[in-house]
Design a protein around this motif. Structure first.
Motif, PDB file in Angstrom:
ATOM      1  N   MET A   1       0.855  -1.192   0.000  1.00  0.00           N
ATOM      2  CA  MET A   1       0.000   0.000   0.000  1.00  0.00           C
ATOM      3  C   MET A   1       0.894   1.247   0.000  1.00  0.00           C
ATOM      4  SD  MET A   1      -3.092   1.048   2.639  1.00  0.00           S
ATOM      5  CE  MET A   1      -3.988  -0.475   2.355  1.00  0.00           C
ATOM      6  N   SER A   2       0.510   2.239  -0.788  1.00  0.00           N
ATOM      7  CA  SER A   2       1.314   3.450  -0.923  1.00  0.00           C
ATOM      8  C   SER A   2       1.237   4.316   0.340  1.00  0.00           C
ATOM      9  CB  SER A   2       0.845   4.260  -2.130  1.00  0.00           C
ATOM     10  OG  SER A   2      -0.490   4.693  -1.953  1.00  0.00           O
ATOM     11  N   PRO A   3       2.172   5.261   0.496  1.00  0.00           N
ATOM     12  CA  PRO A   3       2.201   6.089   1.715  1.00  0.00           C
ATOM     13  C   PRO A   3       0.932   6.911   1.931  1.00  0.00           C
ATOM     14  CG  PRO A   3       4.272   6.247   0.538  1.00  0.00           C
ATOM     15  CD  PRO A   3       3.338   5.508  -0.361  1.00  0.00           C
ATOM     16  N   PHE A   4       0.264   7.345   0.847  1.00  0.00           N
ATOM     17  CA  PHE A   4      -0.897   8.225   1.022  1.00  0.00           C
ATOM     18  C   PHE A   4      -2.024   7.555   1.811  1.00  0.00           C
ATOM     19  CE2 PHE A   4      -4.610  10.581  -1.031  1.00  0.00           C
ATOM     20  CZ  PHE A   4      -4.546  11.613  -0.108  1.00  0.00           C
ATOM     21  N   PRO A   5      -2.521   6.362   1.391  1.00  0.00           N
ATOM     22  CA  PRO A   5      -3.575   5.732   2.196  1.00  0.00           C
ATOM     23  C   PRO A   5      -3.093   5.263   3.564  1.00  0.00           C
ATOM     24  CG  PRO A   5      -2.910   4.302   0.381  1.00  0.00           C
ATOM     25  CD  PRO A   5      -2.278   5.632   0.132  1.00  0.00           C
ATOM     26  N   LEU A   6      -1.812   4.902   3.665  1.00  0.00           N
ATOM     27  CA  LEU A   6      -1.289   4.522   4.981  1.00  0.00           C
ATOM     28  C   LEU A   6      -1.277   5.722   5.926  1.00  0.00           C
ATOM     29  CD1 LEU A   6       1.686   2.119   4.162  1.00  0.00           C
ATOM     30  CD2 LEU A   6      -0.446   1.555   5.351  1.00  0.00           C
ATOM     31  N   SER A   7      -0.905   6.874   5.393  1.00  0.00           N
ATOM     32  CA  SER A   7      -0.914   8.081   6.224  1.00  0.00           C
ATOM     33  C   SER A   7      -2.322   8.427   6.664  1.00  0.00           C
ATOM     34  CB  SER A   7      -0.307   9.255   5.452  1.00  0.00           C
ATOM     35  OG  SER A   7      -1.147   9.673   4.384  1.00  0.00           O
ATOM     36  N   ALA A   8      -3.314   8.047   5.850  1.00  0.00           N
ATOM     37  CA  ALA A   8      -4.710   8.327   6.191  1.00  0.00           C
ATOM     38  C   ALA A   8      -5.104   7.643   7.492  1.00  0.00           C
ATOM     39  CB  ALA A   8      -5.631   7.877   5.056  1.00  0.00           C
ATOM     40  N   LEU A   9      -4.609   6.432   7.703  1.00  0.00           N
ATOM     41  CA  LEU A   9      -4.917   5.714   8.941  1.00  0.00           C
ATOM     42  C   LEU A   9      -4.328   6.441  10.144  1.00  0.00           C
ATOM     43  CD1 LEU A   9      -6.117   3.263  10.358  1.00  0.00           C
ATOM     44  CD2 LEU A   9      -3.975   2.040   9.911  1.00  0.00           C
TER      45      LEU A   9
END
Length: 215
Positions: A1-9
């Motif tokens: 999973m890319s950093p953008f959706p991971l950062s969303a969590l």
């Protein structure tokens, strides 16, 4: 999973914690009355729901939903929405309370919760946008479209005030002093509203300019 959706969590966890503490539910066992009459809390709730939806859509492979949530105009609107929370609080409301010597209605809650909703969450969302969000295609129209959010809140605040019921346990009909039309008078009130909208538009333009530069 890319950093953008991971950062969303990560952002969702921080904004959720901020709302939980700021609500005083941990201390009193109940959500502070009138909590969601304030832009601060509504904008943090929007961030929480947005970030959770973004992460979940990516996790479940819902490509169309994720594409909509990760679209440049969408992310810019969410970023501007929560950054306004920080700017108004730090540069308008805090100086106002210091001048008048009395706290405004939304200054309650734990210090940690207050810091999370007004400073930490806005900063994390801004960093998320700067580092990982797609910024391709941002333009002046992007800065115009985000104004739907503050305009919607303005309509909500005015309609709620017309009920004549004070917010929570306060004696206030209006959540912020710059929205108190009777107290300010029509001319000063509408002038302030126009100035705020122009300021929000300029904020959008700044984000668009930065996005295009980073793009």
């Amino acid at each position: 999973m890319s950093p953008f959706p991971l950062s969303a969590l990560v952002v969702a966890l921080v904004s959720g914690a901020g709302l939980l503490i700021h609500s005083t539910v941990l201390r009193t066992g109940a959500v502070r009355a009138g909590m969601f009459c304030f832009y601060t809390n509504l904008s943090n709730l929007l961030v929480l729901l947005y970030e959770l939806s973004l992460f979940t859509a990516r996790l479940l492979g819902a490509g169309a939903v994720y594409a909509l949530l990760a679209a440049p105009d969408t992310v810019l609107a969410v970023t501007a929405c929560i950054w306004v929370t920080h700017l108004i609080y730090h540069f308008v409301l805090v100086p106002y309370t210091r001048r008048n010597g009395t706290p405004f209605a939304d200054s309650g809650g734990e210090r940690v919760g207050n810091a999370l909703v007004h400073y930490v969450t806005p900063l994390l969302v801004l960093l998320q946008w700067l580092l990982w969000a797609d910024k391709f295609g941002l333009n002046v129209w992007s800065a115009v479209k985000w104004l739907v959010i503050p305009l919607a809140y303005f309509v909500f605040a005015m309609l709620r005030a017309r009920t004549g019921k004070p917010i929570g346990h306060t004696k206030l009909l209006y959540p912020y002093p710059f929205l108190d039309r009777p107290g300010l008078g029509a001319k000063k009130f509408w002038l302030g509203v126009v100035e705020l909208l122009l300021g929000f538009f300029v904020l959008g333009l700044i984000l668009v300019a930065v996005g295009r530069w980073l793009g």
